[in-house]
Enzyme design. Structure first.
Site, PDB file in Angstrom:
ATOM      1  N   THR A   1       4.311  -6.597   0.857  1.00 14.37           N
ATOM      2  CA  THR A   1       4.970  -5.967   2.020  1.00 14.37           C
ATOM      3  C   THR A   1       4.609  -4.491   2.060  1.00 14.37           C
ATOM      4  O   THR A   1       4.612  -3.817   1.070  1.00 14.37           O
ATOM      5  CB  THR A   1       6.492  -6.104   1.903  1.00 14.37           C
TER       6      THR A   1
ATOM      7  N   GLU B   1      -4.420 -19.711   8.463  1.00  8.51           N
ATOM      8  CA  GLU B   1      -4.762 -19.002   7.231  1.00  8.51           C
ATOM      9  C   GLU B   1      -5.609 -19.862   6.306  1.00  8.51           C
ATOM     10  O   GLU B   1      -5.178 -20.921   5.866  1.00  8.51           O
ATOM     11  CB  GLU B   1      -3.481 -18.558   6.529  1.00  8.51           C
TER      12      GLU B   1
ATOM     13  N   THR C   1       6.104 -14.658  14.135  1.00  7.87           N
ATOM     14  CA  THR C   1       4.832 -15.234  13.912  1.00  7.87           C
ATOM     15  C   THR C   1       4.185 -15.773  15.158  1.00  7.87           C
ATOM     16  O   THR C   1       3.357 -15.121  15.717  1.00  7.87           O
ATOM     17  CB  THR C   1       4.909 -16.323  12.836  1.00  7.87           C
TER      18      THR C   1
END
Lengths: 407, 407
Positions: free
Chosen positions: B407, B280, B197
């Site tokens: 995913t 986010e 990340t």
């Protein structure tokens, strides 16, 4: 594991045990005129134990209830609870108001003031409208009944934003006698919007010596109320109170303690899971089980971290079997962890083990996650201790509820 | 305090310092064909320092970069980064892939393999497509330029769900010479959806001895990247790498260390705040300042707890001056706290002090919260230490992004 019914479950809540009366009325604390004042009285002298919030910003009713338990040695006749105002962060005036609330209750019940415990839940930092409470208490006292309906009214009167009331009761046998344990709780998050928040009240008609009562409450709470989380917050007002009045004629001693603890734990678990089911914006109840911990503290710490992870909670909300999020949280939880020996299961479906993914199982796991009562498990690969914590999913409704709340 | 510009800010990122070239290309790792392979090369031998994630579920590129730094004593010529796949939880195959990625880069650059550092970001638990990376690297190497545009392409190639690229550069004077420090970073949460990340890469054309370089990086990161949070998560791949190549002719020693650290910190802060701004679902950048801590660790711990509180973040999202939520978090943060001496400010507006609320200031505080760059402050009333942590608000979009990710 999450079944709420057992052979001994009975109807009702705090008035299911004999010798307790309860009432729930409206004293005008809530602007909408809803039930906001609850009273629970034991007709016989009773023994109480309580656990309180560990928050250092402790609310006035918690201070007063602690003082009273210390002064009375746990002897307790009544618990008075208001919703709509937490009486927290309210300074000396707030303390005085909590004392006045206990004093007026003691006058009505006819007992020493230290035999009254007080609790409040609602907005933080707003003065308790003590005149409304003083004005309303005589009517609450007059409404005391001993049927299940009265316990149910009390359970409603302690609610704030709870979507439904939480009651539970069970019956066990001790020395050939029926013993009942009943309770009520409120809470829709570990802390609710500007609220303060989780309250639990449990009664039993067994006679329980103070030391055993205290030990049983701490043990039961540790595996139930202390093992739930909605948003990782701990309020200024949290408390669970347990009152034993001996009306059943049965006495709990060391030999019957395990049976009593099992009954008490089942009541506390039903109430605690009710809080999670009714968590703000919640659509799913999730048991997070961590195995393979080097210590039980490690297992609990990892389970709490997973249960509070926004990424885990949002993935579950979306029905997404994102096992990598569970591993990533376990790895940063500050506990012993061995990636090569770790495992992740969603339900009973293995998604990661022996250092490698099992992505072929993802569709099955996604189907499982469409249910509303779920289990996710992580093996830390570091030992043999385990712990289970209950949480709910995180929905856009949680954000909406908490962003749009206005004092 | 949150101003991103200072007198010494200059344009560009990792290629603003002299002697560095960069490129960003597409190797087909991302399904959408976006930029996904970045290469940073120092023409002169350079010294590197790095800090890595504390997550125990450590990703393969972190393992390999640590090995290379140990083997080379920090001597570094190149950093190769892919996005679209984190190469985390991928077992021995993943380690081999990370080593192959470094080996192919070393062959192209013409340096020992241990002088290449590697980083990956993207989905956890998916095998790194090493054939695509091996196939793409020659084109990336051929694309190396030394203009700001090339650094900008590299900054784009390391993005995953980032809404915008993060670059920063500054110029300072050391010994009469101009020294430049530049960097790029990616991350849209401390951890992103199934991502892993936060990556940061900083270059300087100063010569900096290894020990000073390491000390400066740790100090700068502690006050910048380690002082931000989006969702309280810590990924499996986080790293910040700093490379010094001496091309400016200036050397940093103990006397010029403070100036170098100040410049480095300003670049790291701009990159770190960019990550929070692009968090986010974020709509607001919030500086959480805690004062009155008994220790600086207490102040940091309380600031982190407040910055990660769902109730604080949702209140800020809704523009609600719910100061009680700040007090409740401070009280449960596990630090020394004195309610009677505590205080809460939103902007400069006092809402709680001396044990009592100032609710008359709530409308003014609500108006302040309608802004997009905010400060909230809590005084713990327990000492004189302070700490600032940066966070963003929590919106329904955060839940949507993380619940709907597949995913």
């Amino acid at each position: 594991m999450m079944a709420l019914t057992s052979a001994s479950t009975i109807a009702g809540g705090v008035t299911a045990p004999r010798g307790f009366r309860a009432a729930g009325t409206s004293a005008g604390i809530k602007a909408n005129g809803g039930l906001d004042l609850a009273l629970l009285v034991s007709d016989a002298p009773a023994q109480a134990a309580a656990v309180f919030t560990t928050n250092l910003a402790v609310a006035a009713p918690v201070v007063v209830s602690r003082e009273h338990l210390a002064a009375s040695g746990g002897a307790t006749r009544a618990i008075v609870v208001n919703s709509g105002c937490a009486n927290a962060c309210t300074g000396d005036d707030g303390l005085q108001a909590a004392r006045d609330m206990a004093r007026e209750t003691a006058r009505l019940v006819g007992c020493p003031v230290e035999q009254v415990l007080v609790a409040s839940t609602g907005v933080i930092g707003v003065a308790l409208p003590i005149d409304k409470i003083r004005g309303g208490l005589p009517a609450t006292f007059a409404a005391l009944g001993n049927g299940a309906g009265d316990g149910a009214l009390a359970a409603r009167a302690i609610m704030t934003t709870d979507p439904f009331p939480k009651e539970a009761a069970t019956q066990i046998g001790i020395g050939g006698l029926d013993v009942r344990i009943g309770g009520m709780a409120k809470g829709s998050g570990m802390i609710e919007p500007m609220m303060a928040t989780m309250l639990g009240f449990v009664t039993t008609d067994a006679a329980v010596p103070r030391a055993l009562l205290d030990r049983a409450l701490r043990a039961a709470v540790d595996d139930t109320f202390n093992a739930i989380t909605v948003d990782g917050e701990c309020s200024t007002n949290d408390c669970v109170m347990l009152v034993a009045n001996g009306t059943s004629g049965a006495a709990v001693d060391e030999s019957s303690y395990p049976a009593f603890l099992a009954g008490l734990t089942s009541v506390c678990r039903e109430l605690a899971l009710g809080i999670v089911r009714g968590g703000e914006g919640a659509t799913k109840l999730v048991a997070v089980t961590v195995t393979g911990g080097a210590t039980s503290a490690d297992a609990r710490k990892a389970a709490k971290a997973i249960a509070n992870s926004l990424l885990v909670k949002t993935a579950i909300h979306g029905g997404d079997p994102n096992w990598g999020r569970l591993i990533a949280v376990a790895g940063r939880a500050g506990v012993a962890f061995d990636l090569s020996r770790a495992a992740v299961r969603i339900g009973s479906i293995v998604l990661f083990r022996d250092g490698r993914p099992f992505d072929e199982a993802a569709p099955e796991a996604a189907a499982y996650l469409s249910g509303s009562e779920l289990t996710v498990s992580v093996d830390l690969g570091a030992g043999s201790e385990s712990s289970t914590v209950w949480t709910c999913d995180l929905s856009a409704d949680y954000v909406r509820i908490n962003a749009e709340y206005r004092t």
